[in-house]
Design a protein around this motif. Structure first.
Motif, PDB file in Angstrom:
ATOM      1  N   ALA A  18       0.860  -1.191   0.000  1.00  0.00           N
ATOM      2  CA  ALA A  18       0.000   0.000   0.000  1.00  0.00           C
ATOM      3  C   ALA A  18       0.893   1.236   0.000  1.00  0.00           C
ATOM      4  N   GLU A  19       0.305   2.402  -0.308  1.00  0.00           N
ATOM      5  CA  GLU A  19       1.096   3.627  -0.194  1.00  0.00           C
ATOM      6  C   GLU A  19       0.301   4.757   0.410  1.00  0.00           C
ATOM      7  N   LEU A  20       1.011   5.587   1.169  1.00  0.00           N
ATOM      8  CA  LEU A  20       0.434   6.803   1.724  1.00  0.00           C
ATOM      9  C   LEU A  20       0.769   7.938   0.768  1.00  0.00           C
ATOM     10  N   LYS A  60       4.415  16.488  -3.683  1.00  0.00           N
ATOM     11  CA  LYS A  60       3.374  15.480  -3.936  1.00  0.00           C
ATOM     12  C   LYS A  60       4.070  14.144  -3.813  1.00  0.00           C
ATOM     13  N   ILE A  61       3.798  13.454  -2.712  1.00  0.00           N
ATOM     14  CA  ILE A  61       4.655  12.342  -2.310  1.00  0.00           C
ATOM     15  C   ILE A  61       3.859  11.052  -2.115  1.00  0.00           C
ATOM     16  N   ALA A  62       4.495   9.931  -2.431  1.00  0.00           N
ATOM     17  CA  ALA A  62       3.936   8.623  -2.090  1.00  0.00           C
ATOM     18  C   ALA A  62       4.963   7.859  -1.265  1.00  0.00           C
ATOM     19  N   ASN A 121       1.561  14.219 -20.843  1.00  0.00           N
ATOM     20  CA  ASN A 121       1.845  14.968 -19.622  1.00  0.00           C
ATOM     21  C   ASN A 121       1.160  14.316 -18.428  1.00  0.00           C
ATOM     22  N   ASP A 122       1.771  14.465 -17.274  1.00  0.00           N
ATOM     23  CA  ASP A 122       1.135  14.074 -16.010  1.00  0.00           C
ATOM     24  C   ASP A 122       0.722  12.605 -15.947  1.00  0.00           C
ATOM     25  N   VAL A 123       1.625  11.728 -16.306  1.00  0.00           N
ATOM     26  CA  VAL A 123       1.363  10.303 -16.110  1.00  0.00           C
ATOM     27  C   VAL A 123       2.426   9.685 -15.207  1.00  0.00           C
ATOM     28  N   GLY A 124       3.377  10.522 -14.766  1.00  0.00           N
ATOM     29  CA  GLY A 124       4.400  10.027 -13.853  1.00  0.00           C
ATOM     30  C   GLY A 124       5.658   9.508 -14.539  1.00  0.00           C
ATOM     31  N   LYS A 125       5.990  10.053 -15.706  1.00  0.00           N
ATOM     32  CA  LYS A 125       7.205   9.605 -16.410  1.00  0.00           C
ATOM     33  C   LYS A 125       8.456   9.821 -15.559  1.00  0.00           C
ATOM     34  N   SER A 126       8.591  11.038 -15.035  1.00  0.00           N
ATOM     35  CA  SER A 126       9.783  11.356 -14.229  1.00  0.00           C
ATOM     36  C   SER A 126       9.845  10.456 -12.995  1.00  0.00           C
ATOM     37  N   THR A 127       8.681  10.195 -12.415  1.00  0.00           N
ATOM     38  CA  THR A 127       8.639   9.344 -11.222  1.00  0.00           C
ATOM     39  C   THR A 127       9.058   7.912 -11.551  1.00  0.00           C
ATOM     40  N   VAL A 148      15.482  14.598 -21.738  1.00  0.00           N
ATOM     41  CA  VAL A 148      15.395  15.431 -22.947  1.00  0.00           C
ATOM     42  C   VAL A 148      14.138  16.300 -22.933  1.00  0.00           C
ATOM     43  N   ASP A 149      13.525  16.449 -21.752  1.00  0.00           N
ATOM     44  CA  ASP A 149      12.347  17.303 -21.601  1.00  0.00           C
ATOM     45  C   ASP A 149      12.821  18.741 -21.364  1.00  0.00           C
ATOM     46  N   LEU A 150      12.656  19.611 -22.391  1.00  0.00           N
ATOM     47  CA  LEU A 150      13.196  20.976 -22.279  1.00  0.00           C
ATOM     48  C   LEU A 150      12.515  21.795 -21.195  1.00  0.00           C
ATOM     49  N   GLY A 151      11.188  21.671 -21.107  1.00  0.00           N
ATOM     50  CA  GLY A 151      10.437  22.566 -20.234  1.00  0.00           C
ATOM     51  C   GLY A 151      10.378  22.105 -18.789  1.00  0.00           C
ATOM     52  N   GLN A 152      10.286  20.767 -18.579  1.00  0.00           N
ATOM     53  CA  GLN A 152      10.089  20.252 -17.225  1.00  0.00           C
ATOM     54  C   GLN A 152      11.204  19.278 -16.864  1.00  0.00           C
ATOM     55  N   GLY A 153      12.343  19.435 -17.471  1.00  0.00           N
ATOM     56  CA  GLY A 153      13.462  18.529 -17.242  1.00  0.00           C
ATOM     57  C   GLY A 153      14.018  18.672 -15.836  1.00  0.00           C
ATOM     58  N   LYS A 279      -0.587   4.196 -15.535  1.00  0.00           N
ATOM     59  CA  LYS A 279      -0.076   5.245 -14.651  1.00  0.00           C
ATOM     60  C   LYS A 279      -0.585   5.002 -13.246  1.00  0.00           C
ATOM     61  N   SER A 280       0.075   5.600 -12.292  1.00  0.00           N
ATOM     62  CA  SER A 280      -0.373   5.488 -10.914  1.00  0.00           C
ATOM     63  C   SER A 280      -1.525   6.460 -10.677  1.00  0.00           C
ATOM     64  N   GLY A 281      -2.528   6.017  -9.914  1.00  0.00           N
ATOM     65  CA  GLY A 281      -3.634   6.900  -9.574  1.00  0.00           C
ATOM     66  C   GLY A 281      -3.193   8.073  -8.706  1.00  0.00           C
ATOM     67  N   GLY A 282      -1.959   8.015  -8.216  1.00  0.00           N
ATOM     68  CA  GLY A 282      -1.490   9.075  -7.337  1.00  0.00           C
ATOM     69  C   GLY A 282      -0.877  10.263  -8.070  1.00  0.00           C
ATOM     70  N   VAL A 283      -0.569  10.099  -9.359  1.00  0.00           N
ATOM     71  CA  VAL A 283       0.096  11.183 -10.089  1.00  0.00           C
ATOM     72  C   VAL A 283      -0.799  12.405 -10.120  1.00  0.00           C
ATOM     73  N   ALA A 290       1.482  25.962 -12.773  1.00  0.00           N
ATOM     74  CA  ALA A 290       2.378  25.149 -11.950  1.00  0.00           C
ATOM     75  C   ALA A 290       3.637  24.790 -12.728  1.00  0.00           C
ATOM     76  N   ARG A 291       3.505  24.590 -14.044  1.00  0.00           N
ATOM     77  CA  ARG A 291       4.670  24.263 -14.859  1.00  0.00           C
ATOM     78  C   ARG A 291       5.634  25.448 -14.956  1.00  0.00           C
ATOM     79  N   GLY A 292       5.050  26.651 -15.060  1.00  0.00           N
ATOM     80  CA  GLY A 292       5.873  27.865 -15.064  1.00  0.00           C
ATOM     81  C   GLY A 292       6.602  28.019 -13.734  1.00  0.00           C
TER      82      GLY A 292
HETATM   83  P1  ATP Z   1       5.470  15.809 -17.177  1.00  0.00           P
HETATM   84  O1  ATP Z   1       4.162  15.931 -17.869  1.00  0.00           O
HETATM   85  O2  ATP Z   1       5.935  17.099 -16.646  1.00  0.00           O
HETATM   86  O3  ATP Z   1       6.499  15.091 -17.968  1.00  0.00           O
HETATM   87  P2  ATP Z   1       5.429  13.427 -15.581  1.00  0.00           P
HETATM   88  O4  ATP Z   1       4.592  12.564 -16.449  1.00  0.00           O
HETATM   89  O5  ATP Z   1       6.894  13.209 -15.627  1.00  0.00           O
HETATM   90  O6  ATP Z   1       5.128  14.938 -15.855  1.00  0.00           O
HETATM   91  P3  ATP Z   1       5.755  13.284 -12.751  1.00  0.00           P
HETATM   92  O7  ATP Z   1       6.550  14.540 -12.685  1.00  0.00           O
HETATM   93  O8  ATP Z   1       6.474  12.016 -12.570  1.00  0.00           O
HETATM   94  O9  ATP Z   1       4.900  13.270 -14.096  1.00  0.00           O
HETATM   95  O10 ATP Z   1       4.581  13.306 -11.668  1.00  0.00           O
HETATM   96  C1  ATP Z   1       3.755  14.435 -11.471  1.00  0.00           C
HETATM   97  C2  ATP Z   1       3.594  14.714  -9.990  1.00  0.00           C
HETATM   98  O11 ATP Z   1       2.909  13.643  -9.347  1.00  0.00           O
HETATM   99  C3  ATP Z   1       4.925  14.850  -9.248  1.00  0.00           C
HETATM  100  O12 ATP Z   1       4.830  15.949  -8.385  1.00  0.00           O
HETATM  101  C4  ATP Z   1       5.063  13.549  -8.459  1.00  0.00           C
HETATM  102  O13 ATP Z   1       5.779  13.759  -7.254  1.00  0.00           O
HETATM  103  C5  ATP Z   1       3.618  13.194  -8.194  1.00  0.00           C
HETATM  104  N1  ATP Z   1       3.411  11.745  -8.045  1.00  0.00           N
HETATM  105  C6  ATP Z   1       3.840  10.762  -8.876  1.00  0.00           C
HETATM  106  N2  ATP Z   1       3.455   9.550  -8.440  1.00  0.00           N
HETATM  107  C7  ATP Z   1       2.760   9.759  -7.292  1.00  0.00           C
HETATM  108  C8  ATP Z   1       2.081   8.911  -6.354  1.00  0.00           C
HETATM  109  N3  ATP Z   1       2.033   7.595  -6.524  1.00  0.00           N
HETATM  110  N4  ATP Z   1       1.475   9.498  -5.306  1.00  0.00           N
HETATM  111  C9  ATP Z   1       1.517  10.835  -5.128  1.00  0.00           C
HETATM  112  N5  ATP Z   1       2.105  11.678  -5.971  1.00  0.00           N
HETATM  113  C10 ATP Z   1       2.728  11.159  -7.042  1.00  0.00           C
END
Ligand code: ATP
Length: 424
Positions: A18-20, A60-62, A121-127, A148-153, A279-283, A290-292
């Protein structure tokens, strides 16, 4: 009252797998996290039992646990809940697959996995990149992280692409330490602003990485994790294909988008493994604003460090006559005026010398490693970045903010579109 809220202590008992999840949105808020018993990790970095970790607004943490644990949060979070459904087992399986490839690479003295993570965007790639890198390094591997992400690298400042060697797990509250990053200047927030330039830089970074992998045996077998930007349609998709080629990618992890997955299965060579991952439901989604803010924060951290690890930049004057400042991209000429053999798109990567002027105010400039100011200068990597904090036309000098004291390591500078208002 607010003070009472600050002292709120909540304890969470987590079952295995599980995750908090928690978020801090309120400005100037601080939340402390402590692992009381059991074991847990934040995006692949293990928590030390009894140690307190501090998070500030924007976090934004898990906190995920394989075996179960008890954790404590102290302070006011805007969101906090326990989730039982996570894709962590699937991510762990991916890691196991990549590590099998590393073992084979070690045996045969070949290159380890060149793994690219793609998705909107916003699927948790960086995570996902962070989790995979952490798992690799915890097993003694030494992979390269390429962004190679120029804007959010995550490497150096926005407007660049680059790579770092990962030798230690990411710090829970600050990410991967960045010693000697390899950085290329693009100068734009989006690759679409100068596609010809961006593609050249991808090719260049790819070939430099190829060389670097050959130098170090451990890194060679560990391979690369490559993070990409969330632009996946049209020209964005072409950039994904170009990245695949430039880095000899042999594994693609596609997050969340079945259409993209199918396109990549169709368009990649047969030796490339394309894997779909949910993707994780937590992203958490990020707005344009926020991106700026993220970009501003990255630049501020480049010069001033983080609260825990403060840096003290230098401010000094630079005479106009002591530097050469270029912008990349000349105005287009009509075909009839082009010199013989020159293609209509070549002007996009031409260097144009500019006369210092008040328009430079607040802009970032990269300091090139190049020895010559010919057009190849764009292909050399950067020594670092400075920010123009004043332009004095009368006295013919700039004031700059610099991580290093005077003098600049080189007099060849490239102008970035990115700006930073120094409020210190
Ligand atoms: P981008 O569109 O900018 O490339 P991304 O797809 O790389 O975004 P992330 O940056 O990995 O997405 O995640 C977006 C946000 O969600 C981050 O702030 C990350 O800390 C948060 N996040 C990721 N996974 C979880 C999770 N399981 N629970 C809570 N927060 C999460």
């Amino acid at each position: 009252s607010g003070d009472d809220k600050k002292n709120i202590i909540s304890e969470f008992k987590l079952d295995p797998e599980a995750e908090l999840r928690f978020e801090i949105e309120t400005k100037n808020e601080k939340v402390l996290l402590t692992l009381k018993s059991g074991s847990a990790e934040v995006f692949g970095t293990e928590l030390v039992k009894g140690k307190t970790y501090e998070f500030t607004s924007g976090a934004k943490i898990a906190v995920f646990t394989w075996q179960g644990c008890i954790v404590e949060l102290k302070g006011k979070t805007d969101v906090s809940y326990v989730a039982k459904e996570t894709p962590m087992v699937l991510y762990m399986n991916c890691h196991a697959g990549l590590d099998q490839m590393r073992l084979n690479a070690e045996k045969n003295n070949t290159k380890g996995p060149m793994c690219m993570v793609v998705g909107p965007n916003d699927v948790g790639k960086s995570t996902v990149c962070r989790i995979l890198l952490n798992y690799a390094v915890r097993m003694g591997r030494r992979p390269l992280y390429v962004d190679v992400d120029l804007g959010q690298g995550q490497i150096s400042v926005p407007g660049t692409i680059g790579s770092i060697l990962v030798e230690r797990p990411a710090l829970i509250d600050e990410g991967f330490p960045q010693e000697a990053p390899l950085v290329y200047h693009d100068g734009h927030k989006s690759p679409g602003d100068n596609p010809a330039l961006y593609k050249k830089l991808l090719t260049q970074l790819g070939s430099t990485i190829k060389d670097r992998l050959e130098i170090n045996k451990k890194t060679k077998m560990s391979g690369c994790i490559i993070n990409t930007c969330g632009w996946i349609k049209g020209v964005g998709y072409k950039f994904i294909l170009h990245t695949m080629e430039a880095f000899n990618v042999n594994v693609i992890l596609v997050l969340d988008q079945e259409r993209l997955y199918n396109e990549l299965v169709r368009d990649s060579p047969r030796f490339v493994k394309v894997v779909f991952l949910p993707k994780s439901g937590g992203v958490v989604e990020r707005s344009k604003g926020a991106r700026g803010e993220y970009r501003d924060q990255r630049i501020r951290e480049y010069f001033y460090g983080t609260p825990k690890n403060a840096l003290y930049p230098h401010s000094f004057e630079v005479k106009f006559s002591d530097v050469k400042i270029f912008k990349i991209g000349a105005p287009a000429l009509p075909d009839s005026c082009l010199p013989l053999g020159m293609k209509a798109r070549d002007h996009l990567t031409k260097l144009v010398l500019i006369t210092p002027n008040p328009g430079l105010l607040h802009h970032l400039l990269s300091v090139s490693f190049s020895e010559k100011d010919d057009d190849d200068m764009i292909l050399s990597h950067c020594a670092g970045f400075i920010c123009v904090t004043n332009v004095d036309v009368e006295r013919q000098q700039l004031t700059v903010l610099s991580p290093q004291p005077k003098p600049l390591p080189n007099n060849l500078l490239l102008l970035s579109e990115l700006q930073f208002m120094d409020s210190h």
